[in-house]
Design a protein around this motif. Structure first.
Motif, mmCIF file in Angstrom:
data_model
loop_
_atom_site.group_PDB
_atom_site.id
_atom_site.type_symbol
_atom_site.label_atom_id
_atom_site.label_comp_id
_atom_site.label_asym_id
_atom_site.label_seq_id
_atom_site.Cartn_x
_atom_site.Cartn_y
_atom_site.Cartn_z
ATOM 1 N N LEU A 1 1.588 53.503 26.463
ATOM 2 C CA LEU A 1 0.780 53.222 27.653
ATOM 3 C C LEU A 1 1.058 54.244 28.762
ATOM 4 C CD1 LEU A 1 1.040 49.335 27.981
ATOM 5 C CD2 LEU A 1 -1.007 50.651 27.421
ATOM 6 N N LEU A 2 2.332 54.523 28.977
ATOM 7 C CA LEU A 2 2.700 55.446 30.050
ATOM 8 C C LEU A 2 2.266 56.873 29.731
ATOM 9 C CD1 LEU A 2 6.211 54.002 30.952
ATOM 10 C CD2 LEU A 2 4.162 53.943 32.376
ATOM 11 N N ASN A 3 2.363 57.261 28.468
ATOM 12 C CA ASN A 3 1.919 58.608 28.091
ATOM 13 C C ASN A 3 0.418 58.775 28.312
ATOM 14 O OD1 ASN A 3 4.436 59.580 27.370
ATOM 15 N ND2 ASN A 3 4.253 58.920 25.231
ATOM 16 N N GLU A 4 -0.354 57.753 27.958
ATOM 17 C CA GLU A 4 -1.795 57.810 28.182
ATOM 18 C C GLU A 4 -2.112 57.836 29.679
ATOM 19 O OE1 GLU A 4 -3.510 54.533 26.144
ATOM 20 O OE2 GLU A 4 -2.827 55.203 24.162
ATOM 21 N N THR A 5 -1.346 57.060 30.430
ATOM 22 C CA THR A 5 -1.570 57.004 31.874
ATOM 23 C C THR A 5 -1.267 58.340 32.523
ATOM 24 O OG1 THR A 5 -1.013 54.648 31.890
ATOM 25 C CG2 THR A 5 -0.933 55.801 33.997
ATOM 26 N N ARG A 6 -0.226 59.023 32.068
ATOM 27 C CA ARG A 6 0.110 60.340 32.612
ATOM 28 C C ARG A 6 -1.088 61.291 32.496
ATOM 29 N NH1 ARG A 6 3.777 61.509 29.463
ATOM 30 N NH2 ARG A 6 5.740 61.194 30.615
ATOM 31 N N GLY A 7 -1.744 61.288 31.357
ATOM 32 C CA GLY A 7 -2.890 62.172 31.163
ATOM 33 C C GLY A 7 -4.037 61.861 32.106
ATOM 34 N N THR A 8 -4.351 60.584 32.297
ATOM 35 C CA THR A 8 -5.458 60.226 33.191
ATOM 36 C C THR A 8 -5.115 60.505 34.646
ATOM 37 O OG1 THR A 8 -4.680 57.918 33.173
ATOM 38 C CG2 THR A 8 -6.445 58.507 31.633
ATOM 39 N N LEU A 9 -3.843 60.389 34.988
ATOM 40 C CA LEU A 9 -3.431 60.709 36.351
ATOM 41 C C LEU A 9 -3.519 62.213 36.612
ATOM 42 C CD1 LEU A 9 -0.356 58.331 36.784
ATOM 43 C CD2 LEU A 9 -2.539 58.176 38.004
ATOM 44 N N ARG A 10 -3.177 63.008 35.630
ATOM 45 C CA ARG A 10 -3.295 64.463 35.798
ATOM 46 C C ARG A 10 -4.766 64.866 35.960
ATOM 47 N NH1 ARG A 10 1.350 66.926 35.500
ATOM 48 N NH2 ARG A 10 3.090 66.095 34.250
ATOM 49 N N ASP A 11 -5.654 64.188 35.256
ATOM 50 C CA ASP A 11 -7.085 64.437 35.441
ATOM 51 C C ASP A 11 -7.515 64.076 36.860
ATOM 52 O OD1 ASP A 11 -7.271 65.245 32.808
ATOM 53 O OD2 ASP A 11 -8.003 63.306 32.081
ATOM 54 N N ALA A 12 -6.959 62.986 37.364
ATOM 55 C CA ALA A 12 -7.303 62.546 38.716
ATOM 56 C C ALA A 12 -6.856 63.559 39.764
ATOM 57 C CB ALA A 12 -6.684 61.183 39.006
ATOM 58 N N LEU A 13 -5.710 64.196 39.533
ATOM 59 C CA LEU A 13 -5.222 65.202 40.478
ATOM 60 C C LEU A 13 -6.236 66.331 40.660
ATOM 61 C CD1 LEU A 13 -1.416 65.818 39.759
ATOM 62 C CD2 LEU A 13 -2.455 65.008 41.884
ATOM 63 N N VAL A 14 -6.875 66.713 39.589
ATOM 64 C CA VAL A 14 -7.880 67.777 39.675
ATOM 65 C C VAL A 14 -9.069 67.321 40.518
ATOM 66 C CG1 VAL A 14 -9.452 69.231 38.341
ATOM 67 C CG2 VAL A 14 -7.160 68.725 37.453
ATOM 68 N N ARG A 15 -9.500 66.082 40.319
ATOM 69 C CA ARG A 15 -10.660 65.584 41.060
ATOM 70 C C ARG A 15 -10.362 65.433 42.551
ATOM 71 N NH1 ARG A 15 -10.502 61.688 37.067
ATOM 72 N NH2 ARG A 15 -10.234 60.042 38.652
ATOM 73 N N ILE A 16 -9.137 65.050 42.872
ATOM 74 C CA ILE A 16 -8.791 64.799 44.276
ATOM 75 C C ILE A 16 -9.062 66.031 45.139
ATOM 76 C CG2 ILE A 16 -6.814 64.451 45.830
ATOM 77 C CD1 ILE A 16 -5.723 62.465 43.717
ATOM 78 N N ASP A 17 -8.827 67.199 44.604
ATOM 79 C CA ASP A 17 -9.038 68.427 45.373
ATOM 80 C C ASP A 17 -10.510 68.694 45.676
ATOM 81 O OD1 ASP A 17 -6.371 69.031 45.636
ATOM 82 O OD2 ASP A 17 -6.284 70.227 43.801
ATOM 83 N N THR A 18 -11.409 67.917 45.084
ATOM 84 C CA THR A 18 -12.840 68.089 45.340
ATOM 85 C C THR A 18 -13.415 66.982 46.227
ATOM 86 O OG1 THR A 18 -13.622 66.810 43.419
ATOM 87 C CG2 THR A 18 -13.051 69.132 43.058
ATOM 88 N N TRP A 19 -12.590 65.996 46.601
ATOM 89 C CA TRP A 19 -13.085 64.876 47.401
ATOM 90 C C TRP A 19 -13.564 65.357 48.769
ATOM 91 C CZ3 TRP A 19 -8.898 60.480 46.663
ATOM 92 C CH2 TRP A 19 -8.956 60.035 45.336
ATOM 93 N N ARG A 20 -14.678 64.789 49.217
ATOM 94 C CA ARG A 20 -15.233 65.162 50.525
ATOM 95 C C ARG A 20 -15.629 63.917 51.309
ATOM 96 N NH1 ARG A 20 -16.101 70.475 50.983
ATOM 97 N NH2 ARG A 20 -16.168 71.734 49.058
#
Length: 296
Positions: A130-149
């Motif tokens: 569960l934690l390994n899968e969560t790490r991947g989705t959180l890393r994806d979220a980090l990329v999106r955060i830089d585009t938030w407006r």
């Protein structure tokens, strides 16, 4: 890594991105250090995601991607919930038994079943996976955060969401006090958690008083959380076919007594916390924000 706005952030949008990024990175660090205590890591990751969702609700009116991102973070947290919730049900049962003036030896099968459910969930959902899968989705979220407006800046980025969230919390309090049912108290809990997050986020604009108010909101959230945990436990007891009816009735009576005590305490905490009308609260916070921004 402070969960609050900063004067040195160039814009409200910069605060949004920084705070969300900090929480995601902290969640990833918890996962990376989870070898010692995976249950604690799951708990910490869930808390971080709740804080991010509270942040998103504060800026919701001016954040076009709110629905998409809120659903994304809710989806990240969802697989982590069952294991933690099973443990909470067992802890809540033990607390009821320890503090109840009415006890029954027939309650032992209830605990055995709650423990079995917790073990079954742990077996079916390996915490490491569960934690390994969560790490991947959180890393994806980090990329999106830089585009938030955000469409607004300054207090305009926060004020409408603050007023709306606070208004919903006041309505939820009235509904809980009027209906006195579990769903109403659960809704009040969720709305109070949001308000507590918003108090933390905006605390720098008036540190002392808002810190004290946030402590009150946090205490209320804890009380309402205990009320909800008891409601969940009661529902599970009702669904247990092997528990003698007399034992189940006695346990529900003990749970109900605890809930009534908590409801009274929640009312005492909520009355001063939600005393101000939403518009007056937003205006007051706006004035404090402007003064804070103009301070040397």
């Amino acid at each position: 890594m402070a969960y609050r706005i900063r004067r040195k952030d160039s814009k409200a949008q910069a605060s949004l991105r920084r705070i969300a990024r900090d929480q995601v990175q902290a969640a990833i660090r918890s996962i990376d250090a989870a070898a010692v205590d995976r249950a604690e890591a799951i708990h910490d990751v869930r808390k971080r995601i709740k804080k991010i969702r509270g942040l998103l609700r504060l800026v919701r009116p001016g954040f076009e991607d709110y629905r998409t991102e809120n659903a994304a973070f809710r989806g990240i947290a969802a697989p982590l919930g069952p294991q933690r919730d099973a443990g909470v049900r067992l802890e809540t049962f033990d607390d009821v038994v320890a503090t109840s003036t009415t006890r029954s030896n027939d309650w032992a099968p209830v605990r055995q079943e709650l423990a079995r459910q917790r073990q079954a969930i742990a077996t079916a959902h390996d915490p490491e996976d569960l934690l390994n899968e969560t790490r991947g989705t959180l890393r994806d979220a980090l990329v999106r955060i830089d585009t938030w407006r955000l469409a607004e800046d300054g207090f305009d980025a926060f004020g409408t969401g603050l007023k709306s969230s606070y208004r919903r919390a006041r309505k939820a309090m009235r509904a809980a006090c009027d209906k006195a049912d579990d769903d109403a108290f659960h809704d009040w809990r969720k709305r109070t958690k949001d308000h507590a997050f918003h108090l933390r986020l905006l605390q720098p604009i008036w540190p002392g008083p808002m810190r004290a108010t946030q402590a009150c909101a946090a205490a209320l959230g804890e009380v309402l959380g205990q009320h909800h945990d008891l409601a969940v436990l009661a529902a599970h007891v009702r669904a247990m076919a092997d528990v003698p009816s007399d034992a189940a009735a006695a346990l529900e009576t003990a749970i109900g007594a605890r809930q009534r005590t908590l409801a009274t305490r929640a009312g005492a905490l909520g009355a001063p916390l939600y005393a101000d009308p939403p518009r007056a609260l937003a205006k007051s916070w706006r004035r404090r924000y402007i003064a804070w921004q103009s301070a040397d």
